[in-house]
Design a protein around this motif. Structure first.
Motif, PDB file in Angstrom:
ATOM      1  N   ASP A  96       0.810  -1.222   0.000  1.00  0.00           N
ATOM      2  CA  ASP A  96       0.000   0.000   0.000  1.00  0.00           C
ATOM      3  C   ASP A  96       0.840   1.267   0.000  1.00  0.00           C
ATOM      4  O   ASP A  96       0.469   2.267  -0.627  1.00  0.00           O
ATOM      5  CB  ASP A  96      -0.935   0.015   1.216  1.00  0.00           C
ATOM      6  N   HIS A  97       1.954   1.243   0.706  1.00  0.00           N
ATOM      7  CA  HIS A  97       2.707   2.476   0.899  1.00  0.00           C
ATOM      8  C   HIS A  97       4.012   2.551   0.102  1.00  0.00           C
ATOM      9  O   HIS A  97       4.437   3.642  -0.292  1.00  0.00           O
ATOM     10  CB  HIS A  97       2.990   2.684   2.386  1.00  0.00           C
ATOM     11  N   LEU A  98       4.648   1.421  -0.125  1.00  0.00           N
ATOM     12  CA  LEU A  98       5.899   1.426  -0.874  1.00  0.00           C
ATOM     13  C   LEU A  98       5.750   0.810  -2.259  1.00  0.00           C
ATOM     14  O   LEU A  98       6.701   0.770  -3.031  1.00  0.00           O
ATOM     15  CB  LEU A  98       7.004   0.678  -0.112  1.00  0.00           C
ATOM     16  N   GLN A  99       4.539   0.323  -2.545  1.00  0.00           N
ATOM     17  CA  GLN A  99       4.270  -0.360  -3.823  1.00  0.00           C
ATOM     18  C   GLN A  99       5.275  -1.494  -4.056  1.00  0.00           C
ATOM     19  O   GLN A  99       5.766  -1.709  -5.165  1.00  0.00           O
ATOM     20  CB  GLN A  99       4.293   0.627  -5.005  1.00  0.00           C
ATOM     21  N   LEU A 100       5.554  -2.222  -3.001  1.00  0.00           N
ATOM     22  CA  LEU A 100       6.500  -3.326  -3.060  1.00  0.00           C
ATOM     23  C   LEU A 100       5.858  -4.601  -2.535  1.00  0.00           C
ATOM     24  O   LEU A 100       5.059  -4.566  -1.596  1.00  0.00           O
ATOM     25  CB  LEU A 100       7.747  -3.024  -2.217  1.00  0.00           C
ATOM     26  N   ARG A 101       6.217  -5.723  -3.134  1.00  0.00           N
ATOM     27  CA  ARG A 101       5.863  -7.013  -2.581  1.00  0.00           C
ATOM     28  C   ARG A 101       6.949  -7.433  -1.595  1.00  0.00           C
ATOM     29  O   ARG A 101       8.056  -6.892  -1.594  1.00  0.00           O
ATOM     30  CB  ARG A 101       5.747  -8.041  -3.701  1.00  0.00           C
ATOM     31  N   ALA A 213       7.539   5.782   3.464  1.00  0.00           N
ATOM     32  CA  ALA A 213       7.631   5.737   1.996  1.00  0.00           C
ATOM     33  C   ALA A 213       8.259   7.013   1.458  1.00  0.00           C
ATOM     34  O   ALA A 213       9.046   6.965   0.493  1.00  0.00           O
ATOM     35  CB  ALA A 213       6.243   5.550   1.406  1.00  0.00           C
ATOM     36  N   ASP A 214       7.956   8.151   2.062  1.00  0.00           N
ATOM     37  CA  ASP A 214       8.546   9.420   1.618  1.00  0.00           C
ATOM     38  C   ASP A 214      10.056   9.406   1.778  1.00  0.00           C
ATOM     39  O   ASP A 214      10.783  10.038   0.984  1.00  0.00           O
ATOM     40  CB  ASP A 214       7.960  10.590   2.422  1.00  0.00           C
ATOM     41  N   ARG A 215      10.565   8.685   2.766  1.00  0.00           N
ATOM     42  CA  ARG A 215      12.009   8.655   3.027  1.00  0.00           C
ATOM     43  C   ARG A 215      12.720   7.593   2.209  1.00  0.00           C
ATOM     44  O   ARG A 215      13.898   7.744   1.885  1.00  0.00           O
ATOM     45  CB  ARG A 215      12.248   8.401   4.528  1.00  0.00           C
ATOM     46  N   VAL A 216      12.015   6.502   1.918  1.00  0.00           N
ATOM     47  CA  VAL A 216      12.646   5.358   1.266  1.00  0.00           C
ATOM     48  C   VAL A 216      12.591   5.443  -0.246  1.00  0.00           C
ATOM     49  O   VAL A 216      13.544   5.073  -0.942  1.00  0.00           O
ATOM     50  CB  VAL A 216      11.987   4.041   1.754  1.00  0.00           C
ATOM     51  N   LEU A 217      11.472   5.939  -0.789  1.00  0.00           N
ATOM     52  CA  LEU A 217      11.289   5.930  -2.240  1.00  0.00           C
ATOM     53  C   LEU A 217      11.899   7.142  -2.909  1.00  0.00           C
ATOM     54  O   LEU A 217      12.048   8.194  -2.283  1.00  0.00           O
ATOM     55  CB  LEU A 217       9.786   5.848  -2.543  1.00  0.00           C
TER      56      LEU A 217
END
Length: 217
Positions: A96-101, A213-217
């Protein structure tokens, strides 16, 4: 490059497989080794994308009572039980937040051996620190990720004490202020199990992951 990293991490996995820590058991001792993996933690069976630059760091993988129970084919295949709330919540939050599986990241655990008792049994802090020194810190040095996401205050506390991140601050501060460790950003989120989620509050967990997510992506 990735092949070299995998080869060096395999040596750490072999070290774990050959180790016998008093009071703990190794993963290959259960169900004729069906749960064993060539990773420090079987969690990495399903999440070993070293190129992602993101490490999901759990506390410990499983307990003696759990592994001595009926054989769980899903755990043997995936390295985790997809039906457990901890894993359901983690997969959803990543998506939901990082669009990652889950398979898009690297996941491992701070403590790589099997503890006595149930899944909620406690492990002494000294054992977490020893495991971090012998397995986790060398693994991070080999893989050189950009982000480490600690699942829960306990993981952040034990990892931080070995990594030199200082005393664990209140959870609000730990979550809102990631720390840098030799170029790696260390993030903290509430544990994704029912207890961690309820203690933090579901709405706040969503907000935490949005900011993550703002910090990681």
């Amino acid at each position: 490059m990735v092949q070299r990293i995998e080869e060096e991490l395999l040596l750490l996995a072999r070290k774990r497989q050959a180790s016998q820590w008093p009071g703990y058991r190794n993963i290959h001792e259960f169900h004729n080794g069906a749960y064993e993996a060539d990773y420090i933690s079987p969690w990495s069976k399903s999440a070993h994308n070293l190129e992602s630059g993101i490490v999901i760091l759990g506390q410990d993988w499983a307990s003696e009572d759990f592994l001595q129970g009926p054989f769980n084919e899903a755990v043997a295949r995936f390295g985790y039980d997809p039906k457990l709330p901890t894993n359901i919540n983690l997969s959803r939050l990543l998506n939901d937040h990082l669009q990652l599986r889950f398979s898009d990241v690297w996941a491992t655990n701070l403590f790589p051996f099997v503890k006595s008792g149930g899944m909620s049994a406690q492990i002494p802090a000294a054992e977490y620190r020893r495991a971090a020194v012998e397995f986790l810190m060398p693994a991070l040095e080999i893989a050189k990720p950009k982000h480490v996401i600690c699942l829960g205050a306990g993981v952040r506390r034990h990892f931080g004490s070995v990594a030199g991140l200082g005393k664990m601050p209140p959870m609000d501060i730990a979550i809102s202020k990631p720390l840098e460790l030799d170029g790696v950003l260390v993030h903290t989120v509430a544990h994704t199990g029912a207890l961690g989620t309820n203690n933090r509050g579901k709405q706040r967990v969503e907000e935490d992951w949005k900011h993550l997510a703002d910090r990681v992506l």
